[in-house]
Enzyme design. Sequence first.
Site, mmCIF file in Angstrom:
data_model
loop_
_atom_site.group_PDB
_atom_site.id
_atom_site.type_symbol
_atom_site.label_atom_id
_atom_site.label_comp_id
_atom_site.label_asym_id
_atom_site.label_seq_id
_atom_site.Cartn_x
_atom_site.Cartn_y
_atom_site.Cartn_z
ATOM 1 N N GLU A 47 -15.144 -63.398 -36.198
ATOM 2 C CA GLU A 47 -15.740 -63.723 -37.489
ATOM 3 C C GLU A 47 -14.743 -64.610 -38.239
ATOM 4 O O GLU A 47 -13.538 -64.573 -37.960
ATOM 5 C CB GLU A 47 -16.036 -62.445 -38.296
ATOM 6 C CG GLU A 47 -17.187 -61.679 -37.693
ATOM 7 C CD GLU A 47 -17.731 -60.563 -38.560
ATOM 8 O OE1 GLU A 47 -16.947 -59.854 -39.213
ATOM 9 O OE2 GLU A 47 -18.969 -60.390 -38.559
ATOM 10 N N CYS B 204 -10.370 -51.141 -40.409
ATOM 11 C CA CYS B 204 -10.359 -51.208 -38.941
ATOM 12 C C CYS B 204 -9.033 -51.686 -38.377
ATOM 13 O O CYS B 204 -8.620 -51.262 -37.299
ATOM 14 C CB CYS B 204 -11.483 -52.111 -38.468
ATOM 15 S SG CYS B 204 -11.459 -53.721 -39.284
ATOM 16 N N ASN C 156 -17.420 -49.337 -44.577
ATOM 17 C CA ASN C 156 -16.136 -49.422 -45.312
ATOM 18 C C ASN C 156 -16.044 -50.636 -46.243
ATOM 19 O O ASN C 156 -15.426 -50.557 -47.296
ATOM 20 C CB ASN C 156 -14.943 -49.351 -44.356
ATOM 21 C CG ASN C 156 -14.940 -50.446 -43.331
ATOM 22 O OD1 ASN C 156 -15.968 -51.066 -43.057
ATOM 23 N ND2 ASN C 156 -13.786 -50.697 -42.744
ATOM 24 N N GLU D 203 -17.414 -56.346 -33.754
ATOM 25 C CA GLU D 203 -16.202 -56.072 -34.542
ATOM 26 C C GLU D 203 -16.025 -54.560 -34.555
ATOM 27 O O GLU D 203 -16.702 -53.860 -35.307
ATOM 28 C CB GLU D 203 -16.367 -56.624 -35.967
ATOM 29 C CG GLU D 203 -16.526 -58.131 -36.042
ATOM 30 C CD GLU D 203 -15.242 -58.884 -35.720
ATOM 31 O OE1 GLU D 203 -14.154 -58.283 -35.789
ATOM 32 O OE2 GLU D 203 -15.340 -60.077 -35.389
HETATM 33 P P1 NAD Z 1 -20.899 -46.709 -36.719
HETATM 34 O O1 NAD Z 1 -20.691 -47.265 -35.363
HETATM 35 O O2 NAD Z 1 -21.142 -45.276 -36.860
HETATM 36 O O3 NAD Z 1 -22.124 -47.440 -37.451
HETATM 37 C C1 NAD Z 1 -22.149 -48.837 -37.644
HETATM 38 C C2 NAD Z 1 -23.580 -49.296 -37.847
HETATM 39 O O4 NAD Z 1 -24.307 -49.143 -36.634
HETATM 40 C C3 NAD Z 1 -24.365 -48.538 -38.904
HETATM 41 O O5 NAD Z 1 -25.138 -49.461 -39.638
HETATM 42 C C4 NAD Z 1 -25.265 -47.625 -38.074
HETATM 43 O O6 NAD Z 1 -26.457 -47.266 -38.725
HETATM 44 C C5 NAD Z 1 -25.558 -48.512 -36.889
HETATM 45 N N1 NAD Z 1 -25.941 -47.830 -35.649
HETATM 46 C C6 NAD Z 1 -25.621 -46.576 -35.252
HETATM 47 N N2 NAD Z 1 -26.100 -46.352 -34.005
HETATM 48 C C7 NAD Z 1 -26.730 -47.484 -33.610
HETATM 49 C C8 NAD Z 1 -27.435 -47.874 -32.424
HETATM 50 N N3 NAD Z 1 -27.551 -47.054 -31.391
HETATM 51 N N4 NAD Z 1 -27.951 -49.123 -32.368
HETATM 52 C C9 NAD Z 1 -27.809 -49.993 -33.392
HETATM 53 N N5 NAD Z 1 -27.163 -49.667 -34.542
HETATM 54 C C10 NAD Z 1 -26.626 -48.430 -34.652
HETATM 55 O O7 NAD Z 1 -19.605 -47.173 -37.556
HETATM 56 P P2 NAD Z 1 -19.204 -46.731 -39.033
HETATM 57 O O8 NAD Z 1 -18.803 -45.300 -38.999
HETATM 58 O O9 NAD Z 1 -20.230 -47.188 -39.994
HETATM 59 O O10 NAD Z 1 -17.899 -47.631 -39.308
HETATM 60 C C11 NAD Z 1 -16.598 -47.256 -38.954
HETATM 61 C C12 NAD Z 1 -16.156 -47.991 -37.714
HETATM 62 O O11 NAD Z 1 -16.297 -49.398 -37.918
HETATM 63 C C13 NAD Z 1 -14.697 -47.787 -37.358
HETATM 64 O O12 NAD Z 1 -14.576 -47.574 -35.981
HETATM 65 C C14 NAD Z 1 -14.041 -49.109 -37.745
HETATM 66 O O13 NAD Z 1 -12.862 -49.399 -37.037
HETATM 67 C C15 NAD Z 1 -15.129 -50.088 -37.464
HETATM 68 N N6 NAD Z 1 -14.961 -51.325 -38.228
HETATM 69 C C16 NAD Z 1 -14.567 -52.458 -37.574
HETATM 70 C C17 NAD Z 1 -14.358 -53.636 -38.272
HETATM 71 C C18 NAD Z 1 -13.913 -54.898 -37.578
HETATM 72 O O14 NAD Z 1 -14.012 -55.968 -38.171
HETATM 73 N N7 NAD Z 1 -13.427 -54.834 -36.353
HETATM 74 C C19 NAD Z 1 -14.596 -53.670 -39.648
HETATM 75 C C20 NAD Z 1 -14.997 -52.503 -40.290
HETATM 76 C C21 NAD Z 1 -15.187 -51.334 -39.563
#
Ligand code: NAD
Length: 486
Positions: A460, A281, A150, A247
């Site tokens: 962070e 998020c 995002n 996060e």
């Molecule tokens: P996701 O969990 O699908 O993927 C995040 C990252 O993890 C990607 O780079 C992906 O390739 C990697 N990944 C996937 N499986 C993995 C594994 N088993 N081991 C290691 N890495 C792996 O999340 P997304 O769909 O990219 O992002 C959306 C989510 O992120 C939402 O839930 C949102 O709330 C959260 N988010 C949180 C924050 C925060 O600061 N708290 C900020 C932005 C987004």
Amino acid sequence: MSPVYKSFIDGQFVSNQSGECFDVINPATNQVIYRVEEADDDVLQHAVSSSKRAFAIWSMMSAIERARILRKAADLLRERNDELAVIEVNDTGKPLQEANCVDVQTGADVIEYFAGLAPAQVGQQQAVGEDFYYTRKEPLGVVAGIGAWNYPLQIACWKSGPALAAGNTMIFKPSEETPLGAIKLAEIFIEAGMPAGVFNVIQGGAKVGQFLTSSNDIAKVSFTGEVSTGQAVAKDASQSLKSVTMELGGKSPLLVFEDADIEQAVSAAMLGNFYTQGEVCTNCTRVFVHSSIKSAFLKQLQTRIENNIVAGDPLDLEVNFGALISKQHQQKVLDYIAVGKAEGANILTGGAAWQPSGAPNGNFVQPTVFVDCTDDMQIVKEEIFGPVMCVLTFDDENEVIARANDTLLGLGAGVFTTDIQRAHRVIHQIQAGICWINSYGASPAEMPVGGYKLSGIGRENGIETLASYTQTKSIYVGMGKLESPF
Ligand code: NAD
């Protein structure tokens, strides 16, 4: 022919031997915009050995020297703002009017902030009789960053800023849906004078992420993504006892009391649900409105949504509402809307896919507001990560605090009231890491951010984050004869 990008290691692009590639698709057009080579085993091993080599150089530089390079990188990010903002728009589908004033700037701010803090880090010393000890704040070694889609460039900056300022080197894996911003950051670091290998970018999906989380050569992983992925990452990281920063997702409450400035509260609800087309998020997707102001609040909310939200080509500066990251994610959001209807919630506005004239093939979903929601509904409990707001009503302060906290998540929260004592009394009782009073969404470099409960571990930004990229070494100095029974 679409351009092909690769992993960026030791200051240059590195080809894989496996030949595996993936497509990156513009969410507003559903056209392939470029392809990326997936990191194979050779590439991954190369990244680790390069990062280890660079650590020996980077960690031995003085903090002031490191800071100078990081500050230069922040300047370059700001100089390239417009070019980088367009990359973020094409990768994510968000409006350019957001990306050109938020995404790059907030990334540069954090790098500059940690550059400033790094030289101020000091150890302690204390006398123990005639002897004394002192402590050193040492970097951890090679650390990993794993990003979500995002805010791709901002996330890469927020993770690399403190990690590199503290003297670590970083291997960063961007989301496979938005991989270009991190490469641009790596190029900028090199241009700013950073030694090759201090910030390496590897490309790929879950498998490449798992390599980082399970490697014994990586000292820490900072992860941004979904709760379930975070749990898998923490489990893998536990095998090598890595420290983790998580996060994760949220389902944050916004509490609007009867004395609130309704116009301001509606602004917050709209920002906290429809900015970045709902893919933030900290979004306040559970909006609790005092029953005495419900009709005034909903009337203004509906009018402003229907008159002021402009969807279309995200590169058009008039557009303030973009496309969701993928067809699959658009369908997930539409499925949640169907669930909400089936559960008995009513739609105030929106509720369907959208084909705006400027971008008819994009993954748009109308800004959607559900009313008559109850706390037990799936749409009220689960993170949807799209433009879907649930409005609930309340009558009593203690009741709404208990309901706001009745969730496994705890990322953000907001309170709108003109009663200053109530504002603080209420927010102190809310179980969330990032809270706003009469405001929503601002996240300056100085302010620590992170979640309570399942929304995360660690923080962070802010001063404390720098310490989380260091380890303390204690050194005892004997000033007299060492007593020994032997
Ligand atoms: P996701 O969990 O699908 O993927 C995040 C990252 O993890 C990607 O780079 C992906 O390739 C990697 N990944 C996937 N499986 C993995 C594994 N088993 N081991 C290691 N890495 C792996 O999340 P997304 O769909 O990219 O992002 C959306 C989510 O992120 C939402 O839930 C949102 O709330 C959260 N988010 C949180 C924050 C925060 O600061 N708290 C900020 C932005 C987004």
